[in-house]
Design an enzyme around this catalytic site. Structure first.
Site, PDB file in Angstrom:
ATOM      1  N   GLU A 127      38.024  49.921  50.117  1.00 29.95           N
ATOM      2  CA  GLU A 127      37.123  51.030  49.795  1.00 29.95           C
ATOM      3  C   GLU A 127      35.936  50.503  49.011  1.00 29.95           C
ATOM      4  OE1 GLU A 127      40.492  52.230  47.396  1.00 29.95           O
ATOM      5  OE2 GLU A 127      39.109  52.947  45.855  1.00 29.95           O
ATOM      6  N   LYS A 129      33.347  49.675  46.108  1.00 29.20           N
ATOM      7  CA  LYS A 129      33.400  49.612  44.643  1.00 29.20           C
ATOM      8  C   LYS A 129      32.148  50.315  44.127  1.00 29.20           C
ATOM      9  CE  LYS A 129      34.263  46.448  40.850  1.00 29.20           C
ATOM     10  NZ  LYS A 129      33.165  46.753  39.931  1.00 29.20           N
ATOM     11  N   ASP A 131      29.324  51.669  41.736  1.00 28.09           N
ATOM     12  CA  ASP A 131      28.674  51.123  40.550  1.00 28.09           C
ATOM     13  C   ASP A 131      28.362  52.255  39.577  1.00 28.09           C
ATOM     14  OD1 ASP A 131      27.628  49.271  38.899  1.00 28.09           O
ATOM     15  OD2 ASP A 131      25.811  48.901  40.058  1.00 28.09           O
ATOM     16  N   TYR A 239      39.775  57.668  42.674  1.00 24.94           N
ATOM     17  CA  TYR A 239      40.365  56.580  43.451  1.00 24.94           C
ATOM     18  C   TYR A 239      41.629  55.993  42.833  1.00 24.94           C
ATOM     19  CZ  TYR A 239      37.483  53.944  40.132  1.00 24.94           C
ATOM     20  OH  TYR A 239      36.894  53.461  39.001  1.00 24.94           O
ATOM     21  N   LYS A 327      33.011  41.096  45.884  1.00 27.58           N
ATOM     22  CA  LYS A 327      31.649  41.453  45.501  1.00 27.58           C
ATOM     23  C   LYS A 327      30.657  41.121  46.621  1.00 27.58           C
ATOM     24  CE  LYS A 327      31.104  42.758  41.686  1.00 27.58           C
ATOM     25  NZ  LYS A 327      31.145  42.229  40.335  1.00 27.58           N
ATOM     26  N   CYS A 432      23.270  16.114  19.098  1.00 34.85           N
ATOM     27  CA  CYS A 432      23.285  17.562  18.962  1.00 34.85           C
ATOM     28  C   CYS A 432      21.952  18.041  18.377  1.00 34.85           C
ATOM     29  CB  CYS A 432      24.434  17.974  18.050  1.00 34.85           C
ATOM     30  SG  CYS A 432      24.371  19.712  17.601  1.00 34.85           S
ATOM     31  N   CYS A 435      22.642  19.419  14.635  1.00 35.66           N
ATOM     32  CA  CYS A 435      23.051  18.621  13.475  1.00 35.66           C
ATOM     33  C   CYS A 435      22.792  17.133  13.647  1.00 35.66           C
ATOM     34  CB  CYS A 435      24.534  18.852  13.166  1.00 35.66           C
ATOM     35  SG  CYS A 435      25.650  18.157  14.400  1.00 35.66           S
ATOM     36  N   CYS A 455      29.023  18.466  20.971  1.00 32.94           N
ATOM     37  CA  CYS A 455      28.645  17.926  19.673  1.00 32.94           C
ATOM     38  C   CYS A 455      29.913  17.496  18.955  1.00 32.94           C
ATOM     39  CB  CYS A 455      27.918  19.017  18.900  1.00 32.94           C
ATOM     40  SG  CYS A 455      27.910  18.763  17.127  1.00 32.94           S
ATOM     41  N   CYS A 461      28.413  20.695  11.735  1.00 31.02           N
ATOM     42  CA  CYS A 461      27.369  21.217  12.623  1.00 31.02           C
ATOM     43  C   CYS A 461      27.127  22.692  12.317  1.00 31.02           C
ATOM     44  CB  CYS A 461      27.776  21.046  14.081  1.00 31.02           C
ATOM     45  SG  CYS A 461      26.547  21.765  15.187  1.00 31.02           S
TER      46      CYS A 461
HETATM   47  S1  IVH Z   1      40.440  50.491  41.020  1.00 30.93           S
HETATM   48  C1  IVH Z   1      43.401  48.705  37.746  1.00 30.93           C
HETATM   49  N1  IVH Z   1      38.636  51.257  42.711  1.00 30.93           N
HETATM   50  O1  IVH Z   1      35.538  48.800  38.844  1.00 30.93           O
HETATM   51  C2  IVH Z   1      41.977  48.824  38.154  1.00 30.93           C
HETATM   52  N2  IVH Z   1      37.910  50.524  40.568  1.00 30.93           N
HETATM   53  O2  IVH Z   1      35.882  46.130  37.820  1.00 30.93           O
HETATM   54  C3  IVH Z   1      41.753  50.098  38.857  1.00 30.93           C
HETATM   55  N3  IVH Z   1      35.512  50.688  40.237  1.00 30.93           N
HETATM   56  O3  IVH Z   1      36.880  49.719  35.764  1.00 30.93           O
HETATM   57  C4  IVH Z   1      40.389  50.195  39.337  1.00 30.93           C
HETATM   58  N4  IVH Z   1      35.021  51.511  42.216  1.00 30.93           N
HETATM   59  O4  IVH Z   1      35.364  51.396  36.912  1.00 30.93           O
HETATM   60  C5  IVH Z   1      38.866  50.779  41.490  1.00 30.93           C
HETATM   61  N5  IVH Z   1      37.145  52.008  44.296  1.00 30.93           N
HETATM   62  C6  IVH Z   1      37.388  51.540  43.089  1.00 30.93           C
HETATM   63  C7  IVH Z   1      36.353  51.317  42.171  1.00 30.93           C
HETATM   64  C8  IVH Z   1      36.660  50.792  40.917  1.00 30.93           C
HETATM   65  C9  IVH Z   1      34.537  51.132  41.045  1.00 30.93           C
HETATM   66  C10 IVH Z   1      35.311  50.180  38.879  1.00 30.93           C
HETATM   67  C11 IVH Z   1      36.197  50.757  37.823  1.00 30.93           C
HETATM   68  C12 IVH Z   1      36.847  49.596  37.153  1.00 30.93           C
HETATM   69  C13 IVH Z   1      35.963  48.476  37.553  1.00 30.93           C
HETATM   70  C14 IVH Z   1      36.714  47.177  37.539  1.00 30.93           C
END
Ligand code: IVH
Length: 733
Positions: A127, A129, A131, A239, A327, A432, A435, A455, A461
């Site tokens: 699914e 992610k 933002d 989610y 990502k 360094c 120092c 260093c 330092c």
């Molecule tokens: S699952 C145990 N699903 O990403 C972790 N997170 O980098 C459960 N996020 O803090 C998270 N879309 O705020 C999940 N489809 C998605 C998401 C998602 C965005 C965010 C969420 C989390 C962060 C982690």
């Protein structure tokens, strides 16, 4: 420069001038704040004060990359935040591990199958992610009772009133199978079109515009006046879930569908797949649709579908083993590398930083980037092989930079056709810069010089000392109110606090001193009293924070927690460090070789080391760094001085009613129904300690077929021995 920069219109400031101006404003506004909050009278009119703050915000909006850690806007954020009540999450809100390419995803799936000892296909959900910012919504008897932001994952802010204003958040859950307690988790976000419209209207009213949808969503949700939140077009995708009285479905996919049936928006691009190829195909589909979606996404999240398997997989440190965020590749931009500067960190590492001509990358102005280490500048990778086909980086070069998520911008490549004729190879310092001590590259376990030059000045330092102090007082360490990075620097410069233990003798010394702190610039009686009170409060501290605060290499929060849970008291933690120093010295400081020998039972008295490296998730590098830290007499003295002042609290493990709680267990031989890692993780979940070697302290040996010397030893010591099935029966599957 500051006197003149104060006169320049925000729009006309260069990046350099903006940086200087932000530094000046931070100092000036903080001074007014202290005057106002301390016992002294305010030193400026309200209007003049507001104008300073407005100027600071305007510069930060133009140069988000230059926002300082001590910025007044950040500090106001902090005071605003504190006006929300705190909510402790009953189930912590975790983060996700990242995957950056197809191979990482394949590794993730293979790792899971190995852990579970599964050969057949397994189902995963995929699914987008989102933002935005995560939010936990607690429903009792189907009724919304609270909403909390993630905060630090353990405690968040109570934003219930504001959350109620979102159309996507139902006040009452209706439909099938709503459990008594149901904490729904998901992401609050602002649509791209809504964000643009909001900014247009702000501009039309002559107000400051926002940087990006995510920050706007976060700011909008954390308004003290929920009427403002209500006026902002915020949305929510569900989610995940946290604390629930009953999990009503057997899979991730069906649970999310159920959230949809209860009235939540769920993401239409979520799907369920049973091969890496199919998961990656969904990734590419989502990536292709990214630009056309009305909300920002930064990757794809994969999760193990079967909830019983999720449970077995559990967590490593702060992320679930059963999920990963794949990502999207970062956005690139081209600019000039104006200068290479060297910063000295807490562990003495010399880190090169690129000063860049400011450039916008993914909506944010970037003017600094990390250059990692001297090999990276020279075009050499960590394995000794060329990177960028061996092209080095020089001051004056035209370079491509990128940002991946929130991380510090990086320099990716150089355009040699644009290199100035006069550009010369960068000469990395061997002394360094802070120092003057020699800065050296250790030889690492692979026999290659370590990529980092360090260093050797240690305590002499000033850069290491100051960075160490900053770390010591940082948020997840001692977190002393009124003692942040700025104070660490100032107190060090004034010679008042040279090492962490000095913080706790500050008050006594101040009473005797002629130059009292309360007479120094920026301090008054009230602020000094407050500071001393905050220091007093920290004389008792959790063992995890204490260990983390020491700033040992490779010992971040995750490892500090593992160590604290394992040893439970400071005494039990420190005692084996000395024995381990002797053991490690016998192996020339090579932790890997020592581990091998201990595992083969070839080391007399090897138990403390076996015990240390048996901590699931700790790793040899951390074990080695720990032992070396405590073997250094100077550092050991500081720890002892500190222990004369503060008391780390013993860890009280969650009392488990499992018959193995509190027991020390050793696994040996072949396990057939689960992997060794899973067995270990399961034992720790049930409150047992897992050790790698058998000793008088062992309570239970779980022996599979082909058990060797450990079995013999356990028999000779009369230790209880069971097989794998016996173990599963004992801990209840
Ligand atoms: S699952 C145990 N699903 O990403 C972790 N997170 O980098 C459960 N996020 O803090 C998270 N879309 O705020 C999940 N489809 C998605 C998401 C998602 C965005 C965010 C969420 C989390 C962060 C982690």
């Amino acid at each position: 420069m500051s006197d003149t920069t104060a006169m320049i219109e925000v729009d006309d400031l260069s990046a350099e001038q903006a940086g200087a101006e932000l530094a000046r404003l931070a100092v000036e506004i903080a001074a007014h704040d202290r005057a106002y909050h301390g016992e002294d009278a305010p030193t400026v009119s309200d209007a003049a004060y507001d104008a300073l703050r407005a100027r600071n915000s305007a510069i930060e909006a133009r140069f988000p990359d230059l926002v300082r850690p001590d910025s007044p806007s950040v500090r106001v954020g902090a005071t605003l935040q504190s006006q929300f009540e705190k909510i402790t999450h009953r189930v912590p809100m975790l983060s996700l591990d990242n995957a950056f390419n197809d191979d990482d995803v394949a590794d993730f799936v293979a790792r899971i199958k190995r852990f579970l000892r599964v050969d057949a296909d397994m189902a995963f959900t995929a699914e987008p992610k989102i933002d935005g910012l995560s939010l936990a919504l607690r429903y009792e008897q189907g009724k919304l009772v609270s909403a909390a932001t993630r905060g630090d994952g353990v405690t968040g802010e109570n934003v219930t009133q504001n959350a109620r204003t979102l159309d996507d958040i139902p006040e009452q859950l209706s439909g099938l199978d709503v459990p008594e307690v149901m904490e729904v988790r998901g992401e609050v976000y602002m649509g791209k079109a809504d964000f643009l419209a909001l900014n247009e209207s702000m501009a039309a009213q002559g107000k400051q515009t926002y940087v990006n949808p995510r920050n706007t969503a976060a700011g909008s949700l954390r308004q003290l006046d929920s009427a403002i939140t209500a006026s902002r077009p915020l949305k929510f995708f569900a989610y995940a879930w946290g604390d629930v009285s009953a999990v009503q479905r057997a899979t991730q996919f069906e649970m999310v569908q159920l959230l949809g049936q209860w009235g939540f928006s769920i993401n239409p691009l979520m799907g369920r797949f049973d091969s890496v190829d199919a998961m990656l195909e969904r990734y590419r589909l989502i990536e292709a649709q990214r630009a056309g979606l009305d909300y920002d996404i930064d990757g794809v999240v994969y999760k193990v579908d079967d909830l019983a398997l999720q449970e077995r997989l559990g967590f490593i440190s702060r992320s679930p083993r059963w999920a990963v965020a794949h990502k999207f590749p970062a956005e690139l931009a081209t600019t000039i590398l104006e200068k290479i500067e060297i910063q000295v960190g807490r562990t003495g590492a010399l880190s090169p930083v690129a000063r860049l001509t400011p450039v916008t990358v993914g909506g944010v102005v970037v003017s600094n980037a990390t250059l990692h280490n001297e090999d990276y500048i020279a075009g050499i990778g960590s394995d000794g092989a060329p990177i960028r086909e061996g092209r080095d980086l020089r001051e004056g070069d035209t370079v491509t930079v990128y940002r991946a998520g929130d991380v510090i911008p990086k320099v990716m490549d150089v355009d040699l056709s644009k290199r100035p004729a006069a550009a010369t190879p960068f000469v990395f310092p061997v002394k360094c810069p802070a120092c003057g001590s020699d800065a050296v590259r250790d030889i690492n376990a692979k026999g290659r010089p370590d990529s980092v030059r360090r260093c050797t000045g240690g305590f002499i330092c000033p850069a290491q000392a100051v960075e160490g102090l900053k770390h010591f007082v940082s948020r997840n360490a001692f977190d002393i109110d009124g003692f942040g990075e700025k104070q660490a620097e100032a107190f060090y410069t004034w010679g008042l606090v040279v090492n962490p233990a000095d913080i706790f003798t500050l008050q006594k010394r101040n009473e005797r001193s002629l130059t009292k702190l309360q007479n120094r610039d920026g301090y008054g009686k009230t602020s000094v009293d407050n500071l001393f009170a905050a220091i007093e409060e920290r004389r008792s501290i959790s063992l995890t924070r204490f260990i983390f605060a020491l700033g040992i290499r490779h010992v971040g929060e995750g490892n500090a927690k593992l160590l604290a849970r394992h040893y439970q008291t400071i005494e039990a933690f420190l005692a084996p460090m000395e024995a381990n120093a002797t053991l490690l010295a016998q192996f020339g400081g090579d932790g890997v070789a020592l581990t091998k020998a201990v595992n083969k039972d070839q080391v007399e008295g090897g138990e403390p080391w076996a015990n240390l490296v048996s901590i699931d998730g700790l790793g040899t590098a951390a074990a080695q760094a720990l032992v070396q830290f405590f073997a250094d007499p100077e550092r050991r003295r500081v720890v002892d001085d500190l222990l004369a002042q503060v008391t780390p609290e013993p860890v009280e493990l969650v009392v488990s009613d499992s018959p193995v709680a509190g027991k020390t267990v050793v696994f040996t031989g072949t396990l057939e129904q689960m992997s060794r890692d899973e067995a270990k993780a399961m034992a720790e979940r049930k409150g047992a300690k897992v050790s790698g070697s058998v000793s008088g302290k062992t309570d239970l040996l779980v022996a599979g077929p082909k058990a060797g010397s450990k079995l013999t030893k356990a028999q000779s010591l009369g230790i209880e021995i069971i097989d794998e099935q016996g173990w599963l029966d004992l801990v209840g599957g």
